[in-house]
Design an enzyme around this catalytic site. Structure first.
Site, PDB file in Angstrom:
ATOM      1  CE  LYS A   6      -3.323   1.806   0.330  1.00  0.00           C
ATOM      2  NZ  LYS A   6      -2.921   0.536  -0.644  1.00  0.00           N
TER       3      LYS A   6
ATOM      4  N   GLY B 172       3.994  -5.189  -5.638  1.00  0.00           N
ATOM      5  CA  GLY B 172       4.860  -4.652  -4.742  1.00  0.00           C
ATOM      6  C   GLY B 172       5.750  -5.881  -3.894  1.00  0.00           C
TER       7      GLY B 172
ATOM      8  CB  ILE C 183       2.620  -3.080   9.026  1.00  0.00           C
ATOM      9  CG1 ILE C 183       1.154  -3.194   9.110  1.00  0.00           C
ATOM     10  CG2 ILE C 183       3.262  -4.372   8.928  1.00  0.00           C
ATOM     11  CD1 ILE C 183       0.634  -4.050  10.173  1.00  0.00           C
TER      12      ILE C 183
ATOM     13  CB  SER D   4      -4.613   1.701   4.536  1.00  0.00           C
ATOM     14  OG  SER D   4      -3.917   2.357   5.625  1.00  0.00           O
TER      15      SER D   4
ATOM     16  CE1 TYR E 227      -1.119   4.877   1.596  1.00  0.00           C
ATOM     17  CE2 TYR E 227      -2.258   5.115   3.543  1.00  0.00           C
ATOM     18  CZ  TYR E 227      -1.416   4.189   2.598  1.00  0.00           C
ATOM     19  OH  TYR E 227      -1.276   3.113   3.287  1.00  0.00           O
TER      20      TYR E 227
END
Length: 249
Positions: A162, A14, A191, A145, A158
């Site tokens: 995580k 990434g 972020i 996360s 999601y």
């Protein structure tokens, strides 16, 4: 001033944008040679062009495809005559859907990239380190996360992906610790990245009100923690999950 990761070879997934790109920047600043790996080779090349030093390379990787991951590691070992001993799993995708709206494609994409991708890179990296007799003082950092530990509407899959990263990190730290490979997770909060750019403004304002520091975080603030975990300064931190959230929890 000490250079934290001098002489180390680091692979970052990434790496083409956001936190991944900043991690590459801080690793290069602290003396590492960086392999910037991304599904988008063009953005990975742009990351490499922005780094201090000349040894760094861009590499195509599709983290959800075992062949792609294994080929990437073989290419790195061939080029540098050693495996990378710093691994940062920063590749990830974000989807926001009510649970009743999640279809198979959304589920597969999020789980395959965020969770399976982390597994494949960790697995391949550890094997390469063990085969290359390069496990001592090695470090794997997985990006989870804060969504893994807090409730939020629309984040069921999601959050699950995580949370899985945290669980896998803890077990990997147990299995790899005997070789000298440390495995830790970082839990970023909100972020400023391309991933967070899709969050609606009204949601963003609501979030900022709940953050004790009253602002969103910068990718560099996460990257500094990740590079600390990659360095000798965190030599007894293993199996940890470190929040970088401005106090949001």
């Amino acid at each position: 001033m000490s250079i934290l990761v001098a002489g180390k070879l680091a692979l970052v997934t990434g790496a083409g944008s956001g936190i991944g790109r900043e991690v590459c920047r801080v690793l290069a600043r602290e003396g590492a040679t960086v392999v910037a790996a991304d599904q988008n080779i063009k953005t990975a090349q742009e990351t490499v062009a922005s780094l201090e030093g000349v040894e760094h390379i861009a590499l195509h990787i599709n983290v959800e495809d075992r062949n792609s991951v294994e080929t990437a590691f073989k290419d790195v070992v061939k080029q540098f005559s050693k495996p990378p001993t710093i691994i940062v799993n920063s590749a990830g995708i974000y989807r926001r859907n009510f649970l009743t709206e999640v279809d198979d494609n959304i589920f597969d994409d999020v789980i395959n990239i965020n969770l399976k991708g982390t597994l494949l890179v960790m697995q391949t990296a550890a094997k390469a380190m063990i085969e290359g007799n390069a496990t001592e003082n090695s470090s794997i950092i997985n990006i989870s996360s804060i969504a893994a530990t807090r409730r939020d509407v629309g984040q069921s899959i999601y959050s699950a992906s995580k949370a899985g990263v945290i669980a896998m990190t803890r077990t990997a730290s147990l299995e790899f610790g005997q070789f000298g490979i440390r495995v830790n997770a970082v839990l970023p909060g909100f972020i400023i990245t391309p991933m967070s750019a899709i969050i609606p403004d009204e949601v963003r304002e609501m979030v900022i009100k709940n953050i004790p520091l009253q602002r969103l975080g910068k990718p560099g603030e996460v990257a500094e923690v990740i590079v600390f975990l990659a360095s000798y300064r965190s030599s007894y931190i293993n199996g940890a999950s470190i929040e970088v959230t401005g106090g949001l929890n």
